[in-house]
Design a protein around this motif. Structure first.
Motif: not given
Length: 718
Positions: A209-210, A599-601, A653-655, A662-663
C-alpha cells in the motif's frame, strides 16, 4: 501489543512435530503448544482442540493434517484432512464413535462419515482451526466460526473416558509443509471464538500500500529497477511490516535483513568475482553497504529499506530477481519471510520500448515537444493564474486553483529514454497513460528559434529563482522520500512565487509536467496536515484511530468539495491500511495516510472528477479501491468480464510528492483478455464541456462501467 511478544517465536513449530496425547485432557505430550491445556476436562466427555495453522504454497489437496492412533496399535487413521477439493474435513474419533474411520477404509475420505467446511482452505496465510468432539457430536470451526457439525453415536458411554486416554493426535509427516501456533486442548465447554481472538500469530509482509519508490510496475507483474554500476543505479525503497493474523501491527524487537535471490530458483545472487560489489546494497548516511551487513530494526512493526542493485539481469542470462526480507536472528520460517515481485534490473540507458495504445516508439523529440509546451502554454502565465504578486489569490483550501497539467500528446502513453534518465526512472507511470483530453501530436522537434526561446526562458528562471540548481537536480533525480524533505525545507522559507518557479524548473529539467501540481500544493498540504494532526492529537504523541476518523473525514469533505459524499467504512479501512497503524495513530502514520489522501481529495475537487465522484447512480467511482479489488471485480465469480469493462480507482501506491499522486487509474479488460491498468491523463483546463463519463466511453478500449461490490458500505458521519 502485550508484553512478552519476544517469546512468541517459541510457540511456532512444524506441523510434523505436533503430538497431542489426550490421556490427561490437556496438552499432554504436545510439542509446539503453549501448555495451557487443563488437567480436568469439565462439562462431561469431550474436548476442544484449537490451534493456528500456516500451510505453505506447496500444500496440495488430499492431504492429512492430523492423524489419530492409539497406544494399543500402530495403525493410523485421519482426524483432520484436506479433501480433493481443498476443503477441511473433520472425522470421528476411533474407539469412541461408531462412525469412526478405520485403517481399512480406502481413499477418498469423503466416502467416510465426516463434517466439512464449505470454503477453500487458504494457503500461505494463518488461519485458526477449532475442533470440538463430544460423545454425540463433532464440530468444526474456522477463524472462530462454526462451519460444520454432525451428530454421532457413541460405542460405549461407560468406557469413553478410558478410551480417549489411549488416543494420540499426530501432525502430518511433512508433505504439507505446515506450521502450527498456540495449540490448546481445552474443555468441551470452552468457547472457540474466544480462543480465536487471543494471541494471534505474526507474518512478515511487503507493504504494497506504500509508495513503490524507484520501481516501474509492468503489466506482467514484473518490476523494472535501474541498477548496475555506481554512476547509474538508483535507489528504490520498500517497506516491510510485521502484522498479526488480524492485520494489526506487531510491536516486536526484530532486526530484518534484505538479500537478493533469483526469482526462478530462490538461490542467492552471488558476486561476479571476489572483489566485486555485493549484488544488493543499502544506503546509510550517504554510503553504500552490502544489504546483509546492515539489518534494519522494526519500529512499531515496520521497517523501510533503501536499496540498490549492482547486478543487471542482462549479465545474469536475463534472469529475474527477488528481494527477500527475513529476521537476522532466530529460526527461519516461511511466514517470517517477505518477497518482492520479480525484478528485472535494467541499465539507465536501456533502449526505448514500445508500449500502450499508440504502438509508436518514442524519440528524444517528445521531451523537447513537452518542454516547448511548458514554455508556450503552462509557463509563467500559469504561475500568475495561481499566485498574484507572491501571494495566493485563494483565501482557503477549497478556492486554491493549482496550475493544471500541460496537454499530453497521445505519444505520451510511452515515455522516452531521455525522460526516464532525467527522472532516475522513479516516476514511471503505474503502467502507462491513457489520454482523455484532446490529443495533439508532432513528429518534428523544435526549431532553432524555439530552442533559443527555451534557453532564454531557462536563463530568466535561473536569475529569478532563489533555489539552487543543485536542489532542482536533486529533486529530479532523488526518491520520493528525499523530495518530501526538499519540499518541506523549501516551503519553510520560500515565497509562493519561488515555489512556482521551482515547480516549472523541475518540470523543465525532468521532462515530466506532472511534478507541477505536487509542488504547488505542498505548502497547503503540509499546513492542512499540521492543523488536522493538532486537532486529532490535542498535543499528545498518539491518538486513537477511531477518534481521528471524524476529523479526517471532515477535512476530506472540505478539500474535495464533497459535502454530499463522505468517506465510507471501506474508504476508512483503506486509509487505515495506508497509515499502517493499529488501534492508535502516531504522527508518522498520520503523515503516511495524509500524503496519500490530500492529493486524492484535491483531484476530486476538480470539476470533472468531482461530478463523477458525486454521481451515485451509476457509481462511477466506488470509493477507494485497491488494485486487487478492481481486478477481482473485473474477474467476477463467473470468470473474466466482457471485453471493455472497466472500473476507476486511485492508485494506493502513489503518495505526495510522487507525480502520479491523486491520479485516476482505469482498470479494464482488454481485447487480449488481460486486465490492464492505465493512468488517465486529464487536462483540467480543457474547455471541452463534455462529461468525463462520455470521454471515457469514447475510448476504443472502454465500453461499459463495471461494478465493485463492497460489503457494509456505511458512510462516516461528518
Amino acid at each position: 501489543m502485550a508484553d512478552g511478544e519476544q517469546c512468541r517465536e517459541e510457540q511456532y513449530a512444524k506441523l510434523e512435530d505436533l503430538r497431542i496425547s489426550l490421556d490427561r485432557g490437556g496438552a499432554g505430550e504436545e510439542e509446539g503448544g503453549d501448555g495451557e491445556g487443563e488437567g480436568e476436562q469439565g462439562g462431561g466427555f469431550g474436548f476442544s482442540l484449537c490451534f493456528w495453522i500456516y500451510l505453505s504454497g506447496s500444500a496440495r489437496p488430499s492431504s492429512i493434517i492430523l492423524k489419530q492412533k492409539t497406544s494399543e496399535s500402530e495403525d493410523e487413521v485421519p482426524f483432520l484432512v484436506l479433501n480433493e477439493e481443498n476443503k477441511l474435513i473433520l472425522l470421528p474419533l476411533v474407539l469412541i464413535h461408531k462412525e469412526a474411520p478405520s485403517s481399512e477404509n480406502p481413499f477418498p475420505w469423503t466416502d467416510m462419515f465426516h463434517t466439512a467446511a464449505e470454503m477453500d482452505c487458504p494457503l500461505e496465510k494463518w488461519f485458526h482451526i477449532g475442533c470440538q468432539v463430544a460423545e454425540n457430536y463433532m464440530r468444526l470451526h474456522v477463524d472462530g466460526k462454526l462451519v460444520g457439525e454432525k451428530s454421532l453415536f457413541v460405542l460405549s458411554s461407560e468406557h469413553c473416558q478410558d478410551d480417549m486416554k489411549k488416543i494420540i493426535l499426530v501432525g502430518n509427516d511433512g508433505n504439507l509443509g505446515g506450521y502450527i501456533y498456540h495449540v490448546q486442548v481445552l474443555p468441551i465447554s470452552a468457547s472457540i471464538s474466544d480462543q480465536f481472538v487471543k494471541n494471534p500469530p505474526a507474518k512478515l509482509s511487503l507493504d504494497n500500500s506504500c509508495i513503490l519508490d524507484g520501481v516501474e510496475e509492468g503489466g506482467d507483474g514484473v518490476w523494472s529497477i535501474v541498477g548496475g554500476k555506481a554512476s547509474c543505479r538508483r535507489n528504490f525503497s520498500l517497506e516491510v511490516v510485521l502484522l498479526d493474523a488480524f492485520g494489526r501491527s506487531v510491536h516486536r524487537e526484530m532486526e530484518v535483513v534484505a538479500s537478493l535471490l533469483y526469482a526462478d530458483s530462490g538461490t542467492p545472487v552471488e558476486k561476479t568475482r571476489d572483489d566485486a560489489e555485493a549484488p544488493l546494497l543499502t544506503s546509510c548516511d550517504g554510503l553504500e553497504y552490502p544489504s546483509t551487513d546492515r539489518p534494519v530494526m522494526l519500529l512499531r512493526g515496520r521497517a523501510t529499506f533503501k536499496l540498490k542493485i549492482s547486478q543487471l539481469s542482462s549479465k545474469c542470462d536475463n534472469r529475474l530477481f527477488r528481494v527477500c526480507f527475513h529476521p537476522l536472528h532466530g529460526q527461519r520460517y516461511p511466514f517470517l519471510e517477505a518477497y518482492s515481485c520479480p525484478i528485472r534490473c535494467i541499465s539507465r540507458n536501456r533502449s526505448n520500448r514500445t508500449l500502450g495504445f499508440g504502438k509508436r516508439s518514442l524519440s528524444t523529440t517528445v521531451l523537447l515537444d513537452e518542454i516547448h509546451l511548458l514554455k508556450a502554454s503552462d509557463g509563467l502565465q500559469a504561475i500568475r493564474d495561481v499566485y498574484g504578486n507572491g501571494q495566493l489569490k485563494a483565501s482557503n483550501q477549497s478556492d486554491l486553483k493549482c496550475s493544471p497539467q500541460s496537454k499530453h500528446f497521445k505519444v505520451e502513453d510511452n515515455r522516452s529514454t531521455t525522460e526516464a534518465v532525467a527522472n532516475g526512472s522513479s516516476e514511471q507511470r503505474e503502467n502507462q497513460e491513457m489520454g482523455i483530453n484532446n490529443f495533439e501530436g508532432t513528429d518534428s522537434g523544435p526549431s532553432d528559434s524555439e530552442s533559443t526561446d527555451l534557453k532564454d526562458l531557462d536563463s530568466r528562471w535561473s536569475q529569478k529563482s532563489v533555489v539552487s540548481d543543485v536542489a532542482i537536480f536533486r529533486y529530479c533525480l532523488e526518491s520520493t522520500f528525499e523530495r518530501t524533505m526538499i519540499l518541506k525545507q523549501l516551503i519553510a522559507s520560500a515565497s509562493n512565487e519561488d515555489i512556482a518557479n521551482f515547480a516549472e524548473q523541475v518540470c523543465l529539467y525532468s521532462g515530466c509536467s506532472h511534478h507541477r501540481n505536487q509542488i504547488l500544493v505542498s505548502k497547503h498540504l503540509v499546513q492542512e496536515g499540521d492543523d488536522t494532526w493538532n486537532s486529532i492529537s490535542r498535543k499528545k504523541q498518539r491518538a486513537l484511530w477511531m477518534d481521528a476518523v471524524s476529523e479526517i473525514n471532515k477535512k476530506f469533505m472540505m478539500v474535495a468539495n464533497s459535502a454530499s459524499r463522505p468517506l465510507s467504512g471501506q474508504d476508512l479501512e483503506i486509509l487505515h491500511g495506508i497509515a499502517g497503524c493499529g488501534d492508535d495513530l502516531g504522527r508518522e502514520e498520520f503523515d503516511r495516510m495524509w500524503y496519500w489522501l490530500y492529493p486524492v481529495a484535491f483531484a476530486l475537487s476538480k470539476d470533472r472528477i468531482n461530478r463523477i465522484w458525486k454521481c451515485l447512480s451509476p457509481k462511477w467511482i466506488e470509493g477507494f479501491v485497491t488494485r486487487e479489488e478492481a481486478e477481482s471485480a473485473l474477474k467476477g465469480p463467473g470468470g473474466l468480464q466482457k471485453t471493455g469493462t472497466f472500473v476507476l480507482r486511485f492508485p494506493t501506491s502513489r503518495s505526495w510528492p510522487h507525480p502520479d499522486a491523486g491520479s485516476l487509474i482505469v482498470a479494464y479488460v482488454g481485447t487480449d483478455c488481460i486486465i490492464h491498468h492505465r493512468l488517465l491523463s486529464l487536462d483540467h483546463r480543457d474547455r471541452d464541456s463534455r462529461l468525463l463519463q462520455d470521454l471515457l466511453l469514447e475510448e476504443p478500449e472502454l465500453s461499459q462501467l463495471g461494478r465493485v461490490v463492497r460489503q457494509n458500505s456505511s458512510s462516516c458521519a461528518s
